[in-house]
Design an enzyme around this catalytic site. Structure first.
Site, PDB file in Angstrom:
ATOM      1  N   CYS A 140      74.463   9.351  45.998  1.00 43.09           N
ATOM      2  CA  CYS A 140      73.013   9.783  45.841  1.00 43.09           C
ATOM      3  C   CYS A 140      72.647   8.714  45.104  1.00 43.09           C
ATOM      4  CB  CYS A 140      72.988  11.052  44.993  1.00 43.09           C
ATOM      5  SG  CYS A 140      71.273  11.748  45.571  1.00 43.09           S
TER       6      CYS A 140
ATOM      7  N   HIS B 109      75.909  14.787  47.785  1.00 40.85           N
ATOM      8  CA  HIS B 109      76.912  14.920  46.569  1.00 40.85           C
ATOM      9  C   HIS B 109      77.980  15.448  46.973  1.00 40.85           C
ATOM     10  CE1 HIS B 109      74.128  14.208  43.167  1.00 40.85           C
ATOM     11  NE2 HIS B 109      73.130  14.400  44.224  1.00 40.85           N
TER      12      HIS B 109
ATOM     13  N   GLU C 187      80.755  15.660  45.385  1.00 41.75           N
ATOM     14  CA  GLU C 187      81.690  16.241  44.171  1.00 41.75           C
ATOM     15  C   GLU C 187      81.076  17.671  43.712  1.00 41.75           C
ATOM     16  OE1 GLU C 187      78.979  14.079  44.271  1.00 41.75           O
ATOM     17  OE2 GLU C 187      77.817  14.507  42.411  1.00 41.75           O
TER      18      GLU C 187
HETATM   19  N1  GLN Z   1      66.281  10.866  43.454  1.00 44.41           N
HETATM   20  C1  GLN Z   1      67.381  10.091  42.674  1.00 44.41           C
HETATM   21  C2  GLN Z   1      66.979   8.772  42.694  1.00 44.41           C
HETATM   22  O1  GLN Z   1      65.928   8.354  43.180  1.00 44.41           O
HETATM   23  C3  GLN Z   1      68.647  10.407  43.250  1.00 44.41           C
HETATM   24  C4  GLN Z   1      69.028  11.834  43.307  1.00 44.41           C
HETATM   25  C5  GLN Z   1      70.435  12.222  43.341  1.00 44.41           C
HETATM   26  O2  GLN Z   1      71.147  11.357  42.713  1.00 44.41           O
HETATM   27  N2  GLN Z   1      70.710  13.618  43.102  1.00 44.41           N
HETATM   28  O3  GLN Z   1      67.513   8.155  41.828  1.00 44.41           O
END
Ligand code: GLN
Length: 187
Positions: free
Chosen positions: A80, A170, A172
């Protein structure tokens, strides 16, 4: 025993540590420059907020050292926000961070209603994997040498470039350890 450095400035790093420890690896939290003075077999860049993480990496002077390690071939798993840190280009944003995977990501790419969602889909070389997306990015397009590992509804959500793995979701946060297992196998 494989020793994994988990970036622990912000976000969901503890969940990665628990998962990697269950798979028999040892984890060290990377919180400052001093923590980067040790040998590490792999790196994890967790989810969270990439702008905050990017700012802290710079302020704490951890960015160059980590970028060099990744470029020199230390295996890395970015999830992410971690995927965003690895991208060479970020749509609608001039700043990039490590930029070690030639790909363009779109931040907060799923509209408001789909801000967070859960699905199960295929990851190449692994099989069906549960996927939890939280204000996730997706990959708009990839450069040469980047293998697409996963697509959900026509959007790229998982890639591999050399020893770098990046996922928009994610792994994890679900019970499935296959992604972490694949990462440890890169080491
Ligand atoms: N929206 C976050 C970003 O732009 C990422 C979201 C996440 O890691 N769950 O960094």
């Amino acid at each position: 025993m494989k020793k994994i450095g988990v970036l622990a400035l912000q976000g969901a790093f503890i969940e990665h540590e628990k998962m990697l420890e269950k798979l028999g690896a040892s984890c060290v939290e990377l919180r400052n420059k001093e923590d980067l003075k040790q040998d590490l077999d792999g790196l994890v860049l967790p989810g969270g907020e990439s702008t905050v993480q990017g700012k802290l990496l710079k302020e704490l002077e951890m960015d160059q050292e980590l970028k060099e390690r990744i470029e020199n071939g230390t295996p890395v798993l970015g999830t992410c926000a971690g995927m965003i840190l690895l991208a060479s280009d970020i749509e609608n944003q001039s700043q990039q961070y490590f930029g070690t995977i030639p790909m363009c990501v779109k931040r907060n790419a799923y509209g408001r209603q789909l801000g967070s969602f859960h699905t199960t889909d295929h990851v190449k070389g692994i099989g069906e994997v549960p996927m939890t997306f939280i204000r996730a990015p997706y990959v708009d397009h990839v450069g040469e040498g980047v293998k697409v590992l996963a697509e959900v509804e026509g959007k790229i959500v998982g890639v591999q470039y050399k020893k770098q793995l990046a996922f928009a979701f994610h792994p994890e946060l679900d019970n499935d350890k296959a992604i972490h297992q694949k990462f440890l196998e890169l080491i």
